[in-house]
Design an enzyme around this catalytic site. Sequence first.
Site, PDB file in Angstrom:
ATOM      1  CD1 TRP A 152       1.840 -68.046 -48.657  1.00  0.00           C
ATOM      2  CD2 TRP A 152       2.337 -66.255 -49.888  1.00  0.00           C
ATOM      3  NE1 TRP A 152       2.855 -68.397 -49.502  1.00  0.00           N
ATOM      4  CE2 TRP A 152       3.191 -67.310 -50.263  1.00  0.00           C
ATOM      5  CE3 TRP A 152       2.478 -65.014 -50.536  1.00  0.00           C
ATOM      6  CZ2 TRP A 152       4.166 -67.194 -51.259  1.00  0.00           C
ATOM      7  CZ3 TRP A 152       3.456 -64.893 -51.534  1.00  0.00           C
ATOM      8  CH2 TRP A 152       4.270 -65.957 -51.875  1.00  0.00           C
ATOM      9  CE  LYS A 188      -0.204 -75.306 -52.031  1.00  0.00           C
ATOM     10  NZ  LYS A 188      -0.802 -74.063 -51.670  1.00  0.00           N
ATOM     11  CB  SER A 219      -0.771 -75.363 -45.774  1.00  0.00           C
ATOM     12  OG  SER A 219      -0.057 -74.305 -46.320  1.00  0.00           O
ATOM     13  CG  HIS A 244      -0.802 -70.690 -43.148  1.00  0.00           C
ATOM     14  ND1 HIS A 244      -1.769 -70.915 -44.100  1.00  0.00           N
ATOM     15  CD2 HIS A 244       0.155 -71.622 -43.350  1.00  0.00           C
ATOM     16  CE1 HIS A 244      -1.402 -71.938 -44.852  1.00  0.00           C
ATOM     17  NE2 HIS A 244      -0.245 -72.394 -44.423  1.00  0.00           N
TER      18      HIS A 244
HETATM   19  C1  GTR Z   1       4.063 -72.014 -48.302  1.00  0.00           C
HETATM   20  C2  GTR Z   1       3.529 -72.152 -49.696  1.00  0.00           C
HETATM   21  C3  GTR Z   1       2.054 -72.299 -49.637  1.00  0.00           C
HETATM   22  C4  GTR Z   1       1.616 -73.303 -48.591  1.00  0.00           C
HETATM   23  C5  GTR Z   1       2.484 -73.349 -47.368  1.00  0.00           C
HETATM   24  C6  GTR Z   1       2.397 -74.597 -46.514  1.00  0.00           C
HETATM   25  O1  GTR Z   1       5.375 -71.712 -48.237  1.00  0.00           O
HETATM   26  O2  GTR Z   1       3.901 -71.000 -50.405  1.00  0.00           O
HETATM   27  O3  GTR Z   1       1.545 -72.616 -50.919  1.00  0.00           O
HETATM   28  O4  GTR Z   1       1.506 -74.554 -49.164  1.00  0.00           O
HETATM   29  O5  GTR Z   1       3.813 -73.236 -47.687  1.00  0.00           O
HETATM   30  O6  GTR Z   1       2.162 -75.678 -46.994  1.00  0.00           O
HETATM   31  O7  GTR Z   1       2.620 -74.443 -45.311  1.00  0.00           O
END
Ligand code: GTR
Length: 435
Positions: free
Chosen positions: A366, A279, A275, A416
């Site tokens: 997402w 990045k 997540s 996720h």
């Molecule tokens: C979310 C964000 C994503 C992702 C995620 C995470 O809220 O919108 O870009 O990075 O968090 O890191 O769990």
Amino acid sequence: MFGIDHRNRLWSGLGFAFCLLLINFRSLSKLSAEEFNYDESKVPPYTLPELLKCEDGTLVDSIDVWNTKRRPEILRMFEEHVFGTLPAGKIPLRTKIRSSVPDALEGRALRREVTVYFSDDDHGPQMDLLIYTPAGATEPVPAFMGYNFDGNHMLEKDPRIHLTESWVLNRKELGIEDHKARDASRSGSASRWSVPEIVGRGYGLVTIYYGDVDPDFDDGFQNGIHALFGKGDSPRAANAGGSISAWAWGLSRALDVLESDSTINAKKVAVFGHSRLGKTSLWTGATDQRFAMVIANESGCGGAALDKRIFGETVSRINTAFPHWFCINHRKYNNNEAEMPVDNHMLIALSAPRPVYVASAEEDRWADPYGEYLSLYHAGPAFRLFGRQVFESDQMPAVNSPVQADVAYHIRTGAHDVTEYDWEQYLKFADTHLR
Ligand code: GTR
């Protein structure tokens, strides 16, 4: 010159515009994930910047032109428009072994905790590496390195693992409401790490709590390692590195430390992240070519996904909800992705020719799974320059059907998260490329 009347009208006009802006800003941060685009037919037409065409029009037709001209150009664009940079220069590191347990995980692993200090001050910025290596290993092993979300103690029940004193995200489900880690949450993230499988297959694992390096909230860059670089930067430069740059910097410092560690082969370290930390792993692979492999698990917007597709999370939403992750210049592309001089196929290409693994989850719309695949696909030409084998099709593979060449991709069922399934694929990929 404006007459009084005009001036009043001008001011009230500006005031009105400002209010609209404010409302827009507020409401955007409140928009729920459901209110974004998840309809493939509504993806706008978009043009990706050409990967192998230099700014002066030169076409990249050799490894040399890539390495000396195009790659540095792309890296600079990401520094300037997306992640920002941190001041260069070596920070002297000091380390201290906090603990060493030769028979962790029921005798399967040597588990060490190493504190890395970034200054002479024992109370200054620092991070704790939690390092697992296979018990009884007789030579340095390849390893995975990645941040965890809530503290090193989340990997195991063992109370000997230091409970982080750094600021942590509040999590009601873990009983954390004051940004302080709790004993009760020990082992809460164990399912995300597959440590017994990792060491069982002959790899090391190095994990660090990301909040040690930069606590994940917008504090105007006073805390974490930003303090090392001087607080006098006011106003903040538009290309000054945000938290993702800081986290990437921390991983590079961890690799510095591993270079003089006898248990891990620092030339065979895969950087891994999930997540926001996916990045981070992509940006780490881009900025530090010592990492031998790059794994981005469900990294989404600002990670592997193509931002210009406007599917799921958008640049505007990410900069609004997390203003500290990217540099200020990145905000120019809020609702304006078409103008971005880069997209994330170029971010992935910065890791070429090293093996890159991008992974998605079916329910994680997402993060735009198809955009994550397409990015890897469009990064292909950079890998091909080096004779690497990449994907021929812009159609993503079916769910739970991983494809591995010199780059790899899978989309698994589920939400996720990081699961055992994901680690199984990463281990297989590492067996091919890190052995
Ligand atoms: C979310 C964000 C994503 C992702 C995620 C995470 O809220 O919108 O870009 O990075 O968090 O890191 O769990």
